[in-house]
Design a protein around this motif. Structure first.
Motif, mmCIF file in Angstrom:
data_model
loop_
_atom_site.group_PDB
_atom_site.id
_atom_site.type_symbol
_atom_site.label_atom_id
_atom_site.label_comp_id
_atom_site.label_asym_id
_atom_site.label_seq_id
_atom_site.Cartn_x
_atom_site.Cartn_y
_atom_site.Cartn_z
ATOM 1 N N PRO A 108 0.761 -1.059 0.061
ATOM 2 C CA PRO A 108 -0.058 -0.003 -0.100
ATOM 3 C C PRO A 108 0.834 1.291 0.040
ATOM 4 C CG PRO A 108 0.161 -0.898 2.187
ATOM 5 C CD PRO A 108 0.978 -1.942 1.275
ATOM 6 N N ILE A 109 0.514 2.026 -0.911
ATOM 7 C CA ILE A 109 1.081 3.433 -0.691
ATOM 8 C C ILE A 109 -0.037 4.419 -0.154
ATOM 9 C CG2 ILE A 109 2.056 5.353 -2.142
ATOM 10 C CD1 ILE A 109 3.415 2.837 -2.373
ATOM 11 N N LEU A 110 0.167 4.837 1.053
ATOM 12 C CA LEU A 110 -0.930 5.424 1.788
ATOM 13 C C LEU A 110 -0.859 6.864 1.975
ATOM 14 C CD1 LEU A 110 -3.641 5.320 3.516
ATOM 15 C CD2 LEU A 110 -2.141 4.598 5.424
ATOM 16 N N ILE A 111 -1.596 7.732 1.100
ATOM 17 C CA ILE A 111 -1.622 9.118 1.165
ATOM 18 C C ILE A 111 -2.165 9.799 1.901
ATOM 19 C CG2 ILE A 111 -1.097 11.131 -0.526
ATOM 20 C CD1 ILE A 111 -0.785 8.704 -2.707
ATOM 21 N N GLU A 112 -1.810 10.891 2.780
ATOM 22 C CA GLU A 112 -2.480 11.773 3.526
ATOM 23 C C GLU A 112 -2.429 13.048 3.601
ATOM 24 O OE1 GLU A 112 -5.101 11.047 5.770
ATOM 25 O OE2 GLU A 112 -4.681 13.182 6.188
ATOM 26 N N ARG A 113 -3.069 13.931 3.294
ATOM 27 C CA ARG A 113 -2.914 15.522 3.077
ATOM 28 C C ARG A 113 -2.727 15.967 4.748
ATOM 29 N NH1 ARG A 113 -8.621 17.715 1.544
ATOM 30 N NH2 ARG A 113 -7.719 19.442 1.577
ATOM 31 N N GLY A 114 -3.048 15.464 5.790
ATOM 32 C CA GLY A 114 -2.764 15.915 6.973
ATOM 33 C C GLY A 114 -1.488 15.377 7.470
ATOM 34 N N ARG A 118 0.713 13.146 16.186
ATOM 35 C CA ARG A 118 1.434 14.122 17.460
ATOM 36 C C ARG A 118 1.418 15.403 16.885
ATOM 37 N NH1 ARG A 118 6.685 12.030 20.195
ATOM 38 N NH2 ARG A 118 6.737 13.962 21.039
ATOM 39 N N THR A 119 1.803 15.653 15.579
ATOM 40 C CA THR A 119 1.954 17.047 15.108
ATOM 41 C C THR A 119 0.529 17.720 15.073
ATOM 42 O OG1 THR A 119 3.806 15.963 13.800
ATOM 43 C CG2 THR A 119 3.286 18.314 13.274
ATOM 44 N N ARG A 120 -0.227 16.886 14.836
ATOM 45 C CA ARG A 120 -1.731 17.195 14.328
ATOM 46 C C ARG A 120 -2.351 17.894 15.780
ATOM 47 N NH1 ARG A 120 -6.346 13.007 12.958
ATOM 48 N NH2 ARG A 120 -8.000 14.297 12.600
ATOM 49 N N ARG A 121 -1.918 17.348 16.852
ATOM 50 C CA ARG A 121 -2.329 18.121 18.063
ATOM 51 C C ARG A 121 -2.386 19.653 18.213
ATOM 52 N NH1 ARG A 121 -3.326 14.846 22.541
ATOM 53 N NH2 ARG A 121 -2.547 12.594 22.174
ATOM 54 N N ARG A 122 -1.297 19.979 17.894
ATOM 55 C CA ARG A 122 -1.039 21.649 17.620
ATOM 56 C C ARG A 122 -2.038 22.181 16.878
ATOM 57 N NH1 ARG A 122 4.761 21.337 15.839
ATOM 58 N NH2 ARG A 122 5.555 19.494 17.429
ATOM 59 N N ASP A 123 -2.354 21.871 15.663
ATOM 60 C CA ASP A 123 -3.532 22.335 14.878
ATOM 61 C C ASP A 123 -4.788 22.414 15.584
ATOM 62 O OD1 ASP A 123 -1.711 23.007 12.889
ATOM 63 O OD2 ASP A 123 -1.599 20.997 12.394
ATOM 64 N N CYS A 140 -10.814 16.412 11.478
ATOM 65 C CA CYS A 140 -11.311 15.712 10.262
ATOM 66 C C CYS A 140 -9.911 15.365 9.593
ATOM 67 C CB CYS A 140 -12.188 16.350 9.488
ATOM 68 S SG CYS A 140 -13.860 16.456 10.389
ATOM 69 N N PHE A 141 -8.822 15.785 9.340
ATOM 70 C CA PHE A 141 -7.913 15.601 8.436
ATOM 71 C C PHE A 141 -6.544 15.467 9.071
ATOM 72 C CE2 PHE A 141 -9.677 18.548 4.801
ATOM 73 C CZ PHE A 141 -10.858 17.586 4.464
ATOM 74 N N GLY A 142 -5.936 14.342 8.803
ATOM 75 C CA GLY A 142 -4.667 13.959 9.452
ATOM 76 C C GLY A 142 -4.518 12.366 9.615
ATOM 77 N N GLU A 143 -3.562 12.073 10.402
ATOM 78 C CA GLU A 143 -3.540 10.716 10.493
ATOM 79 C C GLU A 143 -4.698 9.849 11.299
ATOM 80 O OE1 GLU A 143 -0.103 7.208 11.842
ATOM 81 O OE2 GLU A 143 0.198 9.318 12.571
ATOM 82 N N GLY A 144 -5.261 9.031 11.079
ATOM 83 C CA GLY A 144 -6.155 8.551 11.498
ATOM 84 C C GLY A 144 -7.716 9.116 11.197
ATOM 85 N N GLY A 145 -7.514 10.167 10.252
ATOM 86 C CA GLY A 145 -8.846 10.697 9.742
ATOM 87 C C GLY A 145 -9.507 11.417 11.008
ATOM 88 N N ALA A 146 -10.972 11.366 10.709
ATOM 89 C CA ALA A 146 -11.891 12.021 11.650
ATOM 90 C C ALA A 146 -11.881 10.720 12.824
ATOM 91 C CB ALA A 146 -13.298 12.089 11.046
#
Ligand code: FAD
Length: 528
Positions: A108-114, A118-123, A140-146
């Motif tokens: 699988p090539i898994l492509i994620e815009r977010g 961990r980094t997502r927490r700041r946003d 809604c956007f980032g690793e693990g999605g919503a």
């Protein structure tokens, strides 16, 4: 010797490990010289009578070692050199699709815009504190999605017991507690999900799969109705034997891209409304028929549905994604929008109970948006969110009204304490909401107040806008092959495509899409 029995227990026995073990040993007459390992394998609360009871199915191993609760092992083959398939979106659908591809021998090539969890927490902090919505990294956007900073309720209306068990076991193998295999309404909690999501990602990478964060798909490589791959924001192209499109219900640019590239899509029914927040103690007392729930029972939940009429058309009003002991969060995915949703930690110990309270959007509501074609519902949803945000001067402060005041059409002089961090502003919610949402909502809540004393009063408040209950668009696919009805090698998947409504159903749909893709385009890669 292994013994199994079904018991009906008091909460203080069922939910206290020592009491529970002693009770079972007593019933089985286990002597002090015998060694017994006792565990619950199914547990559900029955709060219908005056006395709350807990139904428990028990397994006891007497003088023998207990077997593992899960059959699943993280025994993934290495797929570094296998044919590759593309997955767009690292929500539950995308992640479980990736793991299933690996099991079946495809890379699988898994492509994620977010960003990664961990980094997502700041946003998320920036949305709550500074009212800044990053359109690439949010609830809604980032690793693990919503599904990551979600409530983590793991139930589904699906009857596919084997498939459900498989997903739950994969969660357990990646760090979730075995309790999720036991409880009738399993729940992980927002505090525990990020670590589990990171473990799932590590399994993908360890097996030779690729995971790309902060990488956005902006176009498709389409050749004569066959999807050959995707184009990324920086212009790079990635090709694969198939594309699983699992971009969720908030990836509006993907729906627009489909329309622009003439990939057939359809408008789909959805629902919109508000979050309703009450003291958890009120809901506990209503559901458990006692003043306090005490130390053993979990925070109580509810599920409500009513039929109402607006301009002669029947409209369902229903509670959605109820979060006992939880928080309301700002779930917009772009600046200029106001969207709320709910979540709770694993202990469900906040003093608030919140739930979506939504109204079905009807075909006639979409009439004024006809020019948008398949995106009519999306446009309606967007306009409602933008209207609310404009009324709050572009901030993430949410419009709110006490429930009793809402029913009596009075603007609230004061609001209640809330779990919603960006803050509330007293508003006339009938003015904020479109009439076909606001009026039925009033009627529905009136009906719920008759069933649950106190529910329809100023003990609670409604907070807007809950608009992302499900996707307003469907990307149609063939029932058997799960391939898009026209475009070959395109697998519309998960909630965004209209085939899931929650973490479990999205994860199961991810697995099914992966299986169909491999069956058709990499039949020789099967590991059996
Ligand atoms: P998503 O989880 O939405 O994932 C889609 C992913 O695709 C996102 O990460 C997004 O960034 C990515 N993406 C989008 N466009 C692109 C692009 N162009 N390029 C690359 N990547 C892209 N469900 C439950 O079952 N139980 C709950 O308790 C629960 N609580 C919730 C609480 C909150 C606050 C929220 C927001 C949702 C909750 N949900 C819950 C809903 C659940 O999270 C979703 O149903 C589920 O995540 C859908 O999974 P999915 O994989 O289909 O899509």
């Amino acid at each position: 010797m292994k013994k199994q029995l079904s018991l009906v227990l008091e909460p203080e026995i069922a939910f206290d490990q020592d009491n529970f073990v002693n009770k079972v040993k007593d019933i089985l007459q286990v002597s002090t010289t015998e060694e017994a390992h006792v565990r619950a394998i199914k547990r559900s609360i029955d709060a219908r009578g005056r006395q709350v009871k807990v139904n428990v199915e028990v397994e006891a191993f007497i003088n023998e070692a207990p077997t593992s609760m899960i059959e699943f092992t993280k025994d993934y083959p290495n797929v570094s050199n296998a044919p590759q398939a593309i997955i767009v979106g690292a929500g539950p659908a995308g992640i479980f699709a990736a793991l299933r591809l690996i099991e079946l021998g495809v890379k699988p090539i898994l492509i994620e815009r977010g960003k990664d969890v961990r980094t997502r927490r700041r946003d998320l902090a920036a949305i709550n504190k500074d009212h800044y919505v990053n359109p690439e990294s949010n609830y809604c956007f980032g690793e693990g999605g919503a599904g990551t900073y979600s409530d983590g309720k793991l139930y589904t209306r699906s009857k596919k017991r084997g498939d459900i068990r498989r997903i739950l076991e994969i969660f357990v193998a990646h760090g979730a507690t075995e309790e999720i295999l036991v409880d009738a309404h399993p729940h992980i909690g927002t505090n525990k999900l990020p670590k589990i999501v990171a473990e799932l990602r590590e399994s993908i990478k360890n097996a030779g799969g690729e995971v790309h964060f902060e990488t956005k798909v902006t176009d498709f490589i389409l050749e004569q109705n066959t999807l050959k791959g995707v184009v990324l924001g920086d212009g790079r192209e990635i090709k694969g034997i198939g594309v699983i499109l699992a971009t969720g219900h908030s990836a509006r640019d993907i729906f627009e891209l489909c329309q622009h590239r003439n990939i057939y899509i359809e408008a789909k029914p959805f629902a919109m409304g508000v979050r309703i927040e009450h003291p958890q103690s009120l809901i506990d007392s209503l559901q458990y028929h006692r003043k306090e729930r005490g130390q053993y029972l979990p925070a109580a939940s509810y599920s409500l549905v009513a039929q109402t009429y607006f301009k002669g058309v029947q409209r369902g009003v229903f509670s959605f994604c109820m979060c006992p002991g939880g928080f309301i969060v700002p779930a917009a995915t772009a600046p200029g929008e106001l969207v709320v949703n709910g979540m709770s930690p694993s202990r469900r110990d906040s003093k608030f109970a919140n739930s979506g309270m939504v109204v079905a959007v009807n075909d006639i509501d979409l009439e004024p948006y006809k020019e948008y074609g398949a995106l009519a519902g999306l446009q309606l949803q967007k306009e409602q969110e933008q209207r609310a945000c404009q009324m709050m001067n572009g901030t993430q402060v949410a419009p709110a009204q006490l429930v009793g005041d809402f029913l009596q059409q009075k603007v609230s002089k004061e609001l209640l304490e809330t779990s919603y961090q960006p803050g509330l502003s007293s508003s006339d919610m009938l003015d904020v909401l479109f009439p076909h949402i606001g009026k039925p909502l009033q009627d529905g809540i009136k009906q719920f107040g008759q069933k649950m004393k106190g529910y329809g009063t100023n003990l609670g408040q409604i907070i807007g806008i809950e608009s992302r209950t499900s996707s307003p668009v469907r990307i149609p696919r063939d029932k058997e092959s799960l391939e898009h009805v026209i475009v070959k090698r395109l697998y519309p998947c998960g909630e965004g495509a209209g085939y899931a409504g929650g973490i479990m159903s999205a994860a199961m749909d991810g697995e099914r899409c992966a299986e169909q893709l491999v069956t058709r385009y990499a039949p020789n890669s099967h590991y059996h």
